[in-house]
Write a protein that holds these residues in place. Structure first.
Motif, mmCIF file in Angstrom:
data_model
loop_
_atom_site.group_PDB
_atom_site.id
_atom_site.type_symbol
_atom_site.label_atom_id
_atom_site.label_comp_id
_atom_site.label_asym_id
_atom_site.label_seq_id
_atom_site.Cartn_x
_atom_site.Cartn_y
_atom_site.Cartn_z
ATOM 1 N N THR A 1 43.281 28.767 28.928
ATOM 2 C CA THR A 1 41.822 28.857 28.840
ATOM 3 C C THR A 1 41.352 29.835 29.899
ATOM 4 N N PRO A 2 40.620 30.868 29.511
ATOM 5 C CA PRO A 2 40.161 31.839 30.512
ATOM 6 C C PRO A 2 39.111 31.247 31.433
ATOM 7 N N ASN A 3 38.893 31.891 32.527
ATOM 8 C CA ASN A 3 37.818 31.500 33.437
ATOM 9 C C ASN A 3 36.494 31.800 32.756
ATOM 10 N N ASN A 4 35.785 30.759 32.343
ATOM 11 C CA ASN A 4 34.568 31.000 31.563
ATOM 12 C C ASN A 4 33.352 31.319 32.434
ATOM 13 N N THR A 5 33.522 31.321 33.761
ATOM 14 C CA THR A 5 32.437 31.746 34.635
ATOM 15 C C THR A 5 32.665 33.205 34.976
ATOM 16 N N VAL A 6 32.364 34.080 34.040
ATOM 17 C CA VAL A 6 32.607 35.508 34.231
ATOM 18 C C VAL A 6 31.389 36.288 33.737
ATOM 19 N N TRP A 7 30.978 37.281 34.518
ATOM 20 C CA TRP A 7 29.843 38.125 34.164
ATOM 21 C C TRP A 7 30.323 39.570 34.052
ATOM 22 N N GLY A 8 29.701 40.334 33.166
ATOM 23 C CA GLY A 8 29.976 41.759 33.099
ATOM 24 C C GLY A 8 31.356 42.105 32.580
ATOM 25 N N HIS A 9 31.947 41.225 31.797
ATOM 26 C CA HIS A 9 33.237 41.496 31.171
ATOM 27 C C HIS A 9 33.034 42.394 29.954
ATOM 28 N N SER A 10 34.124 42.750 29.278
ATOM 29 C CA SER A 10 34.051 43.591 28.090
ATOM 30 C C SER A 10 34.810 42.931 26.955
#
Length: 424
Positions: free
Chosen positions: A21-30
Motif C-alpha cells: 500500500t503506497p503512502n497515501n499522504t502524498v502531495w504533488g505526485h504524478s
C-alpha cells in the motif's frame, strides 16, 4: 520438497505484492494511464497538515492495476503493485511531467520544480527499467506547472507552457511555450508574445490539436478567471483567447482536468487562496460551445488539491492530495472514482468495472464535439453538398425516365370483347 518450497516462495511474493500500500499522504505526485495500469511516481510527504516544512520528497514508483474489477470502499484492498525496486535511477521529485509521450510506448518523466537539472529526461520502457537521456537546448529553469505539461502522443511532442520559478530572488514568469520532441530530444522555445503568463494551471489537449489552458495563478498573486480560456493550436503554433459562458466557476489553481470521449473537460478540486479549497470542486467545460456547468455528484469525497485525476474509459480516478482534514491515516483509502458516463448524473462510486469503462456514447451526445469551428463548418458543408447532389441526381433520373416514356409509341391493351372477336 523443492517443488513445495517454490510454491511457498511464489505465494509469498504474490502476497507481498498484493499487501503493498503506497503512502497515501502524498502531495504533488504524478500519474499516467498506460497498459491497463495507472502509474504513480514522486510527490512529497508532508509532516504537518498545513505546512511544507520538514516534508520529504518521494521517488516511489508503483501502479494501480485497472484490468480487473475492484472496490475502493473502506477496508477494501486495492490492486497496488510496487515498482520501487526499479526506481533507483530516478531522483526524488515532485510536480514532475509524467506521461506516455514516448513514440515507442515508453513512459516519459521530466523532473519537477524541485530539480535543478533541466536537461535530463527519464524513460521507463517495456523492459521495466528506467533509461536516462540528455536533451538538447533545454529550458533555463524548472518552473511551477511542470505537472501540467501536455503530451501529444501522435507526434511525441511535449508542451510546457509558462510557469513560475520561486527559487529566484525575484519570482520569474516563463513567457515561453517550451516544446520537447521526445524522439530527437531537442527543445524548441516559442515566445507567447502578449499572452499573460501563469502557473499551477491545467492544460488539456483536444483531438483537433488545440490545448485548452484553464485557471492558474498570475504573477501578482491573483487567479486567472475560469471564463478566460487560453487555447494553443499545435498545428500552426498560434494562440486564441476564448471566452467561456454559462456557470462561473471559482478561480483556482492546483486543480486537475481530464477530457472525456465526448468532449467534456472535467475539472476537479483546486486551491483558491488563503489555504482554501474551492467549494464548487466539480465543474464541467463543454468544448463544443465552451460553456461551464456546475455539478453536485452523489457521495463526494472531501474536496482537495495537489491530487491527480486520471481517466480510464468513463471512470475518473482521483488519488491522494491535500484536504482541509487532518493528514489521513496510513490505512485509509485515498483513491476515489467518479463515473462520468451520464453527463446528467455524475456519481462517485465504490466499485470499478473495466467491462463498463469504454461504454458507447449516449444517444444525445453531439457527433461534432472537439472539432474546430472551421472543421465543423466543413463537415456541415459536406453533408449539405451531398444532399444537394443526391437531389440533383434523383431529378435527372426522373427526367430521363419521363423522356423515355414520351418517346415510346402508345401500346393499347385490347379489351376482353376485342380479344374474343379476334379469336373467332
Amino acid at each position: 520438497m523443492l517443488f513445495f518450497c517454490l510454491i511457498v516462495i511464489c505465494l509469498y511474493l504474490n502476497e507481498s505484492t498484493l499487501a503493498f500500500t503506497p503512502n497515501n499522504t502524498v502531495w504533488g505526485h504524478s500519474a499516467v494511464f498506460a497498459y491497463s495500469r495507472i502509474y504513480f511516481t514522486g510527490g512529497l510527504f508532508p509532516k504537518y497538515k498545513d505546512d511544507f516544512k520538514e516534508s520529504t520528497l518521494s521517488k516511489e514508483f508503483y501502479y494501480l492495476d485497472v484490468e480487473k474489477p475492484f472496490k475502493v470502499g473502506a477496508g477494501d484492498k486495492l490492486p497496488w503493485v510496487d515498482l520501487s525496486s526499479v526506481s533507483q535511477n530516478i531522483p526524488a521529485h515532485t510536480w514532475s511531467a509524467f506521461s506516455n509521450c514516448g513514440l515507442d510506448n515508453s513512459l516519459f518523466l521530466y523532473n519537477g520544480e524541485q530539480g535543478t537539472d533541466t536537461a535530463t529526461v527519464y524513460t521507463y520502457t517495456s523492459l521495466q527499467q528506467w533509461n536516462i537521456s540528455t536533451t538538447i537546448n533545454p529550458p533555463q529553469y524548472n518552473f511551477h506547472s511542470q505537472s501540467q505539461t501536455v503530451c501529444d502522443v501522435r507526434t511525441g511532442k511535449m508542451y510546457r507552457f509558462s510557469g513560475l520559478n520561486p527559487g529566484l530572488q525575484i519570482n520569474q514568469i516563463n513567457n515561453y511555450m517550451d516544446i520537447l520532441n521526445t524522439s530527437t530530444l531537442v527543445w524548441e522555445h516559442v515566445n507567447i508574445n502578449a499572452q499573460e503568463g501563469r502557473y499551477d494551471h491545467t492544460g488539456t489537449l483536444l483531438p483537433n490539436g488545440y490545448i485548452v489552458y484553464i485557471g492558474g495563478k498570475l504573477p501578482n498573486g491573483g487567479f486567472v478567471k475560469m471564463s478566460e480560456l487560453l487555447l494553443y493550436n499545435t498545428n500552426n503554433d498560434t494562440w486564441i483567447s476564448q471566452k467561456a459562458t454559462g456557470y462561473s466557476p471559482t478561480p483556482r489553481a492546483y486543480h486537475s482536468a481530464v477530457l472525456t470521449q465526448d468532449g467534456r473537460i472535467i475539472v476537479y478540486g483546486g486551491y483558491t487562496g488563503s489555504g482554501s479549497i474551492v467549494s464548487d470542486d466539480l465543474v464541467i467545460l463543454d468544448t463544443y460551445d465552451y460553456t461551464w456547468s456546475n455539478v453536485n455528484a452523489i457521495d463526494p469525497p472531501p474536496s482537495r488539491f495537489y491530487h491527480t485525476a486520471t481517466l480510464v474509459g468513463y471512470y475518473m480516478f482521483v488519488a491522494f492530495g491535500k484536504t482541509n482534514n487532518e493528514l489521513p491515516l496510513p490505512t485509509s483509502n485515498e483513491v476515489f472514482i467518479l463515473d462520468t458516463y451520464d453527463k446528467s448524473n455524475y456519481k462517485w462510486v465504490n466499485e470499478f468495472n473495466p467491462d463498463l469503462s469504454d461504454r458507447p456514447n449516449l444517444p444525445d451526445q453531439n457527433l461534432y464535439k472537439n472539432l474546430s469551428t472551421q472543421n465543423r463548418y466543413l463537415v456541415i458543408g459536406i453533408i449539405i453538398l451531398s444532399i444537394v447532389l443526391a437531389l440533383i441526381g434523383a431529378s435527372f433520373l426522373i427526367y430521363f425516365y419521363w423522356k423515355r416514356r414520351q418517346s415510346r409509341p402508345d401500346i393499347r391493351v385490347a379489351s376482353s370483347q376485342e380479344r374474343k372477336y379476334n379469336n373467332q
